[in-house]
Design a protein around this motif. Sequence first.
Motif, short mmCIF file in Angstrom:
data_model
loop_
_atom_site.label_atom_id
_atom_site.label_comp_id
_atom_site.label_asym_id
_atom_site.label_seq_id
_atom_site.Cartn_x
_atom_site.Cartn_y
_atom_site.Cartn_z
N LYS A 1 -20.46 8.24 1.59
CA LYS A 1 -19.79 8.39 0.21
C LYS A 1 -21.03 9.22 -0.59
O LYS A 1 -20.84 10.45 -1.33
N ILE A 2 -22.18 8.96 -0.15
CA ILE A 2 -23.44 9.60 -0.80
C ILE A 2 -23.58 11.04 0.12
O ILE A 2 -23.73 12.10 -0.65
N LEU A 3 -23.50 10.76 1.25
CA LEU A 3 -23.66 12.04 2.15
C LEU A 3 -22.64 13.01 1.90
O LEU A 3 -23.16 14.27 2.15
N CYS A 4 -21.51 12.55 1.43
CA CYS A 4 -20.47 13.65 1.27
C CYS A 4 -20.83 14.68 0.08
O CYS A 4 -20.35 15.83 0.37
N ARG A 5 -21.73 14.40 -0.53
CA ARG A 5 -22.21 15.37 -1.79
C ARG A 5 -22.89 16.40 -0.98
O ARG A 5 -22.93 17.75 -1.62
N THR A 6 -23.83 16.33 0.07
CA THR A 6 -24.57 17.45 0.77
C THR A 6 -24.10 17.84 2.11
O THR A 6 -24.08 18.90 2.49
N ASP A 7 -23.49 16.98 2.86
CA ASP A 7 -22.73 17.11 4.07
C ASP A 7 -21.50 16.59 4.13
O ASP A 7 -21.49 15.78 5.07
N PRO A 8 -20.38 17.24 3.79
CA PRO A 8 -19.14 16.29 3.74
C PRO A 8 -18.61 16.20 5.25
O PRO A 8 -18.15 15.18 5.56
N ASP A 9 -18.90 17.22 6.06
CA ASP A 9 -18.44 17.02 7.48
C ASP A 9 -19.11 15.85 8.25
O ASP A 9 -18.42 15.23 9.02
N GLU A 10 -20.27 15.76 7.98
CA GLU A 10 -21.11 14.69 8.69
C GLU A 10 -20.66 13.44 8.22
O GLU A 10 -20.58 12.30 8.94
N ALA A 11 -20.37 13.24 6.70
CA ALA A 11 -19.93 12.13 6.28
C ALA A 11 -18.45 11.65 6.60
O ALA A 11 -18.42 10.60 7.02
N ILE A 12 -17.62 12.63 6.93
CA ILE A 12 -16.31 12.33 7.29
C ILE A 12 -16.44 11.82 8.66
O ILE A 12 -15.76 10.86 9.21
N SER A 13 -17.26 12.48 9.40
CA SER A 13 -17.49 12.12 10.94
C SER A 13 -17.84 10.69 11.15
O SER A 13 -17.47 10.10 11.86
N GLY A 14 -19.00 10.24 10.25
CA GLY A 14 -19.40 8.89 10.23
C GLY A 14 -18.36 7.99 9.84
O GLY A 14 -18.35 6.83 10.47
N SER A 15 -17.58 8.28 8.88
CA SER A 15 -16.51 7.28 8.41
C SER A 15 -15.31 7.22 9.43
O SER A 15 -14.72 6.12 9.71
N VAL A 16 -15.14 8.13 10.19
CA VAL A 16 -14.06 8.08 11.13
C VAL A 16 -14.55 7.20 12.32
O VAL A 16 -13.66 6.61 13.01
N ARG A 17 -15.67 7.40 12.59
CA ARG A 17 -16.15 6.57 13.67
C ARG A 17 -16.35 5.05 13.49
O ARG A 17 -15.92 4.31 14.45
N MET A 18 -16.57 4.82 12.13
CA MET A 18 -16.33 3.37 11.53
C MET A 18 -14.93 2.87 11.46
O MET A 18 -14.80 1.87 11.98
N VAL A 19 -14.11 3.87 11.24
CA VAL A 19 -12.79 3.12 11.22
C VAL A 19 -12.21 3.00 12.87
O VAL A 19 -11.57 2.04 13.32
N GLN A 20 -12.54 3.91 13.68
CA GLN A 20 -12.35 3.82 15.05
C GLN A 20 -12.94 2.54 15.76
O GLN A 20 -12.33 1.80 16.26
N VAL A 21 -14.25 1.98 15.55
CA VAL A 21 -14.96 0.93 15.93
C VAL A 21 -14.22 -0.40 15.18
O VAL A 21 -13.98 -1.29 16.09
N THR A 22 -13.93 -0.50 13.98
CA THR A 22 -13.30 -1.46 13.40
C THR A 22 -11.80 -1.71 13.95
O THR A 22 -11.22 -2.82 14.04
N ARG A 23 -11.22 -0.39 14.12
CA ARG A 23 -9.85 -0.69 14.58
C ARG A 23 -9.71 -1.28 16.17
O ARG A 23 -9.04 -2.18 16.25
N SER A 24 -10.66 -0.81 16.75
CA SER A 24 -10.91 -1.45 18.05
C SER A 24 -11.04 -2.80 18.26
O SER A 24 -10.69 -3.65 18.76
N ALA A 25 -11.79 -3.52 17.28
CA ALA A 25 -12.26 -4.72 17.26
C ALA A 25 -11.15 -5.75 16.71
O ALA A 25 -10.80 -6.54 17.04
N ALA A 26 -10.44 -4.94 15.63
CA ALA A 26 -9.35 -5.62 15.16
C ALA A 26 -8.20 -5.69 16.20
O ALA A 26 -7.32 -7.01 15.85
N ARG A 27 -8.03 -4.84 16.91
CA ARG A 27 -7.18 -4.96 18.05
C ARG A 27 -7.24 -6.05 18.86
O ARG A 27 -6.47 -6.82 19.53
#
Length: 368
Positions: free
Chosen positions: A276-302
């Motif tokens: 959320k902080i990085l999104c102010r200066t580099d939104p693409d990198e911020a989104i990429s990081g949060s997408v990776r976190m969703v993927q990691v946690t979704r895999s663990a939750a499965r």
Amino acid sequence: MMRSCAVMVLLGLVAGAALISFIVWPGWATVLPLAAIIGLGWLLPSIWKRRGIRKLAATADSLRARSQADRERYLPQLTIALDQHAKALLGMGRVEQALKVSAERIEHHRSLLDGDPDRRREHLDDFAEALDAHRGMLQLAERPQEALEVNAEALRIRREGLGEWRGGPDHERDVALTLATRASLLSVAERHDEALAASQEALTALRTISARDDYRYLPALAGVLDIRATCELAAGREQDALADAQEAVECCERLINVYRGEYLQLLARVTGTHAKILCRTDPDEAISGSVRMVQVTRSAARQDALSYTPALLSALTAHAQVLSAAGRTRDGRRVARKAISLSRRAVPELLVQTRQQLAGLLRNGSAS
């Protein structure tokens, strides 16, 4: 016994629906029983939870009566029962009722604390924990000033134990975490100078403690860095906020390397703050990081839904906020809907908190 009776009722209703539907219209003989199964599948968990809440209330009533005759024996048990009752109410989204039960618990703890002076130390930590729980409920009820007052009392109680009884590193950690919570509350109240001072005091203490036993106190250090970053961002200190958020992520990654998934939820939270902080200066990198976190946690939750669904929920909530901050509001609402649905279905005790975190998105769309 209750579950077996529920199953018998379910089978009876399904059989009845099948018979009636076959007589009225044979084509519905499959559809109506299936609808009955789905409907009752949603209804029965709610019935069991309400029954559980009634049992907890009855237990509290019994202990309340017994404590009149034997205060020293039954009052501590009553505080435990009230804690369980309040948590069950929160799980049903009944925040105001939970607050009333929690307020009674606090008064009993205060009574114990003011009792036998020789047992005061024994009750200090329990009282502070009760105050922390009550403060959290007040935040969920959107009563920030009261939450700040309760936090102040918790901080005073914890400092009393640290000063008078010379508590060890664990007690120092608890004082620092209570200070960090205070910083967060002050930041929400836009008292930024006080928030920064409190978060700095907490961070300094945690750095000192973690130097003695790195991995034992690393989770607390990561949590305080996360709060400090949020306070700095609110005060307009974006570069400092980004640096502290990045350090919080690095602390969690070290923990994950050693303890595997035990701290995945904490990693999801601090990664969300960093994004959320990085999104102010580099939104693409911020989104990429949060997408990776969703993927990691979704895999663990499965692999282990019970352990890791809360981490997935944290990641989805943060990702929705990041997408919205990056201007992808429609995508943010879509992810917010997933987070709300997941919390309602799998982690109902976090539903109120999730709704609160996504309040802006919910107001601007139909995520509810």
